[in-house]
Write an enzyme that holds these catalytic residues in place. Structure first.
Site, mmCIF file in Angstrom:
data_model
loop_
_atom_site.group_PDB
_atom_site.id
_atom_site.type_symbol
_atom_site.label_atom_id
_atom_site.label_comp_id
_atom_site.label_asym_id
_atom_site.label_seq_id
_atom_site.Cartn_x
_atom_site.Cartn_y
_atom_site.Cartn_z
ATOM 1 N N HIS A 171 -6.355 4.680 7.142
ATOM 2 C CA HIS A 171 -5.713 4.240 5.895
ATOM 3 C C HIS A 171 -5.011 5.411 5.198
ATOM 4 O O HIS A 171 -3.941 5.233 4.595
ATOM 5 C CB HIS A 171 -6.775 3.615 4.981
ATOM 6 C CG HIS A 171 -6.216 3.038 3.715
ATOM 7 N ND1 HIS A 171 -5.308 2.003 3.709
ATOM 8 C CD2 HIS A 171 -6.443 3.350 2.408
ATOM 9 C CE1 HIS A 171 -4.990 1.705 2.454
ATOM 10 N NE2 HIS A 171 -5.663 2.502 1.653
ATOM 11 N N SER B 217 0.834 -1.217 0.000
ATOM 12 C CA SER B 217 0.000 0.000 0.000
ATOM 13 C C SER B 217 0.861 1.258 0.000
ATOM 14 O O SER B 217 1.739 1.404 0.845
ATOM 15 C CB SER B 217 -0.855 0.068 1.272
ATOM 16 O OG SER B 217 -1.715 -1.007 1.341
ATOM 17 N N HIS C 208 -4.394 0.489 -4.435
ATOM 18 C CA HIS C 208 -3.827 -0.724 -5.030
ATOM 19 C C HIS C 208 -4.226 -0.790 -6.495
ATOM 20 O O HIS C 208 -5.383 -1.071 -6.807
ATOM 21 C CB HIS C 208 -4.334 -1.972 -4.312
ATOM 22 C CG HIS C 208 -3.583 -2.276 -3.056
ATOM 23 N ND1 HIS C 208 -2.616 -3.250 -2.984
ATOM 24 C CD2 HIS C 208 -3.631 -1.708 -1.841
ATOM 25 C CE1 HIS C 208 -2.108 -3.282 -1.763
ATOM 26 N NE2 HIS C 208 -2.720 -2.359 -1.042
ATOM 27 N N ASN D 286 3.153 3.795 10.596
ATOM 28 C CA ASN D 286 2.577 4.387 11.817
ATOM 29 C C ASN D 286 3.016 3.525 12.986
ATOM 30 O O ASN D 286 3.430 2.377 12.795
ATOM 31 C CB ASN D 286 1.036 4.402 11.725
ATOM 32 C CG ASN D 286 0.477 3.023 11.446
ATOM 33 O OD1 ASN D 286 0.420 2.585 10.293
ATOM 34 N ND2 ASN D 286 0.107 2.311 12.488
ATOM 35 N N MET E 39 -1.225 -6.704 7.243
ATOM 36 C CA MET E 39 -2.335 -7.535 6.768
ATOM 37 C C MET E 39 -2.002 -8.287 5.476
ATOM 38 O O MET E 39 -2.892 -8.651 4.705
ATOM 39 C CB MET E 39 -3.584 -6.661 6.555
ATOM 40 C CG MET E 39 -3.973 -5.852 7.787
ATOM 41 S SD MET E 39 -5.350 -4.755 7.466
ATOM 42 C CE MET E 39 -5.292 -3.689 8.927
ATOM 43 N N SER E 40 -0.710 -8.513 5.215
ATOM 44 C CA SER E 40 -0.325 -9.194 3.972
ATOM 45 C C SER E 40 0.964 -9.977 4.202
ATOM 46 O O SER E 40 1.364 -10.216 5.340
ATOM 47 C CB SER E 40 -0.118 -8.158 2.858
ATOM 48 O OG SER E 40 1.007 -7.352 3.144
ATOM 49 N N TYR F 239 -8.574 -10.162 4.087
ATOM 50 C CA TYR F 239 -9.752 -9.472 4.661
ATOM 51 C C TYR F 239 -10.768 -9.047 3.594
ATOM 52 O O TYR F 239 -11.909 -8.736 3.925
ATOM 53 C CB TYR F 239 -9.327 -8.248 5.495
ATOM 54 C CG TYR F 239 -8.621 -7.156 4.726
ATOM 55 C CD1 TYR F 239 -9.306 -6.307 3.859
ATOM 56 C CD2 TYR F 239 -7.256 -6.968 4.864
ATOM 57 C CE1 TYR F 239 -8.657 -5.320 3.140
ATOM 58 C CE2 TYR F 239 -6.594 -5.977 4.167
ATOM 59 C CZ TYR F 239 -7.303 -5.152 3.314
ATOM 60 O OH TYR F 239 -6.642 -4.186 2.601
ATOM 61 N N GLU F 240 -10.354 -9.050 2.336
ATOM 62 C CA GLU F 240 -11.313 -8.694 1.281
ATOM 63 C C GLU F 240 -12.320 -9.821 1.056
ATOM 64 O O GLU F 240 -13.292 -9.636 0.319
ATOM 65 C CB GLU F 240 -10.579 -8.383 -0.017
ATOM 66 C CG GLU F 240 -9.763 -7.092 0.064
ATOM 67 C CD GLU F 240 -8.963 -6.839 -1.203
ATOM 68 O OE1 GLU F 240 -9.550 -6.387 -2.192
ATOM 69 O OE2 GLU F 240 -7.739 -7.116 -1.198
ATOM 70 N N ALA G 50 3.062 -2.100 3.815
ATOM 71 C CA ALA G 50 2.968 -1.054 4.821
ATOM 72 C C ALA G 50 2.585 -1.747 6.121
ATOM 73 O O ALA G 50 1.807 -2.706 6.105
ATOM 74 C CB ALA G 50 1.903 -0.046 4.425
ATOM 75 N N HIS H 244 -5.965 -9.086 -0.447
ATOM 76 C CA HIS H 244 -5.779 -9.373 0.974
ATOM 77 C C HIS H 244 -6.849 -10.353 1.448
ATOM 78 O O HIS H 244 -7.967 -10.363 0.916
ATOM 79 C CB HIS H 244 -5.898 -8.081 1.783
ATOM 80 C CG HIS H 244 -4.917 -7.038 1.379
ATOM 81 N ND1 HIS H 244 -5.128 -6.214 0.306
ATOM 82 C CD2 HIS H 244 -3.710 -6.713 1.897
ATOM 83 C CE1 HIS H 244 -4.079 -5.418 0.175
ATOM 84 N NE2 HIS H 244 -3.212 -5.689 1.122
HETATM 85 N N1 HPA Z 1 -1.699 -2.417 11.538
HETATM 86 C C1 HPA Z 1 -1.935 -3.289 10.539
HETATM 87 N N2 HPA Z 1 -1.654 -3.032 9.271
HETATM 88 C C2 HPA Z 1 -1.106 -1.850 8.984
HETATM 89 C C3 HPA Z 1 -0.840 -0.891 9.979
HETATM 90 C C4 HPA Z 1 -1.149 -1.189 11.335
HETATM 91 O O1 HPA Z 1 -0.946 -0.395 12.264
HETATM 92 N N3 HPA Z 1 -0.293 0.189 9.340
HETATM 93 C C5 HPA Z 1 -0.230 -0.124 8.020
HETATM 94 N N4 HPA Z 1 -0.730 -1.351 7.795
#
Ligand code: HPA
Length: 277
Positions: free
Chosen positions: A249, A32, A63, A237, A213-214, A87-88, A115, A85
Site C-alpha cells: 500500500h 488513494s 483516505h 504499480n 478495488m473501487s 473489502y472493508e 489508484a 471500499h
Molecule cells: N491491484 C489492485 N488494486 C490496486 C493495485 C493493484 O495492483 N495498485 C493500486 N491499487
C-alpha cells in the site's frame, strides 16, 4: 430494504443540505493518494462524512473522510476526499451510497478516480489511464435487490458507461498540457489482497488495462441514476508478477505523491471542459 435504504439516502442528502446550500454540477471522487487535488479547489464548505447519519466512513489510511464543496476552474464541484471500499466489509449498497447522495444533491456528472495496478508490462509507472469500459469481478452488482424506481430503471443500459464525449475531453486536455494519457478497461476486484500473478496474467489476456478495488460499482450506480460518468486511474504499480517486487500500500501512496502534480493539472484543466461538453 428499498424504503429503508432510500430513506437513508434522503437523510444523508438532507443532512448535507442542512450544512450547505451549495449546488455542485460535478462530483469528483478522489482515489488513494490522490487527495491533494483538493488543494487546487476554491473551498466554500466542508462536510465530514461522520456528521451524516448512516453515511459509511472509511478505515483505510490515506483516505480522509469528507465532502469538499467549492469551485475548480470556476465550476461548482463536490469533491469526495476518501471513499469506502467493499473489502472493508460494507454492504455494496453502502459502498455506492456516496455516489447516489451526490446524484441527489444534483450533480450531472460523476468523475471517478482511483489508484490501480497496470496489466500491461509496458505501462509507465506511475502513469494515468482514462477508463474506457469496466468489469466487476467477484463482487455483487450494487443494483441488486428491489429497484429504487425513484433513482432509475430496473435494467439500465451500460453500453457507454464512461461517456465517450467526456473521454474525448480528457484526451484533448492531456494533449494541450503535453501529458501522456493511456486508455483502457478497468477491472474492479473485491480486494483487499492484491491479485495473484495468475489473475494479473488472466485479466491482461482478456483485454484489461488496470485492476483496482473501487470505482466500477460506483459507476454502475451513477449510470443507473442517469449521471454522466468519466474516470481516470492512476497506474501506481504494475500488477503482481509483472515485476519482481512485492506489492504494498505504501508504494501505491508514494505513486500518488509522485504523480499528484500532473494529475491535479489534468483534473483542474479538464473540469471546465467537462462541464461544457
Ligand atoms: N491491484 C489492485 N488494486 C490496486 C493495485 C493493484 O495492483 N495498485 C493500486 N491499487
Amino acid at each position: 430494504m428499498a424504503n429503508e435504504y432510500y430513506e437513508k439516502l434522503i437523510r444523508c442528502r438532507d443532512a448535507v443540505r442542512a450544512k450547505t446550500d451549495f449546488q455542485p454540477r460535478i462530483g469528483l471522487t478522489l482515489g488513494s493518494g490522490l487527495g491533494p487535488v483538493a488543494e487546487t479547489m476554491d473551498i466554500v464548505a466542508t462536510v465530514d462524512y461522520k456528521d451524516l447519519p448512516g453515511f459509511p466512513v472509511s478505515t483505510v489510511p490515506g483516505h480522509a473522510g469528507r465532502f469538499l464543496f467549492g469551485y475548480i476552474g470556476g465550476v461548482p464541484v463536490v469533491c469526495m476526499q476518501g471513499r469506502v471500499h467493499y473489502y472493508e466489509g460494507f454492504d455494496i449498497h453502502d459502498v455506492v451510497l456516496p455516489a447516489r447522495v451526490m446524484g441527489l444533491l444534483g450533480i450531472k456528472t460523476l468523475f471517478l478516480t482511483n489508484a490501480a495496478g497496470g496489466l500491461d508490462p509496458k505501462m509507465d509507472i506511475p502513469s494515468l489511464m482514462v477508463i474506457r469500459d469496466q468489469m466487476m469481478f467477484n463482487l455483487p452488482n450494487p443494483l441488486m435487490g428491489p429497484n429504487l424506481d425513484e433513482l432509475g430503471p430496473r435494467f439500465p443500459d451500460m453500453s457507454d458507461i464512461y461517456d465517450p464525449a467526456l473521454r474525448k475531453v480528457l484526451h484533448e486536455t492531456a494533449a494541450k498540457l503535453g501529458q501522456k494519457l493511456e486508455e483502457g478497461v478497468y477491472i474492479q476486484l473485491s480486494g483487499p489482497s492484491f491479485e495473484t500473478p495468475f489473475e494479473v496474467r488472466y485479466f491482461g489476456s482478456i483485454g484489461g488495462g488496470a485492476v483496482g478495488m473501487s470505482t466500477a460499482c460506483e459507476a454502475v450506480a451513477a449510470r443507473h441514476m442517469g449521471l454522466r460518468v468519466c474516470g481516470i486511474s492512476c497506474i501506481a504499480n504494475l500488477g503482481a508478477g509483472l515485476t519482481d517486487a512485492p506489492l504494498c500500500h505504501e508504494e501505491v501512496m508514494a505513486a500518488g505523491d509522485a504523480i499528484a502534480e500532473r494529475f491535479s493539472a489534468l483534473v483542474t484543466a479538464a473540469i471546465p471542459a467537462i462541464d461544457k461538453a
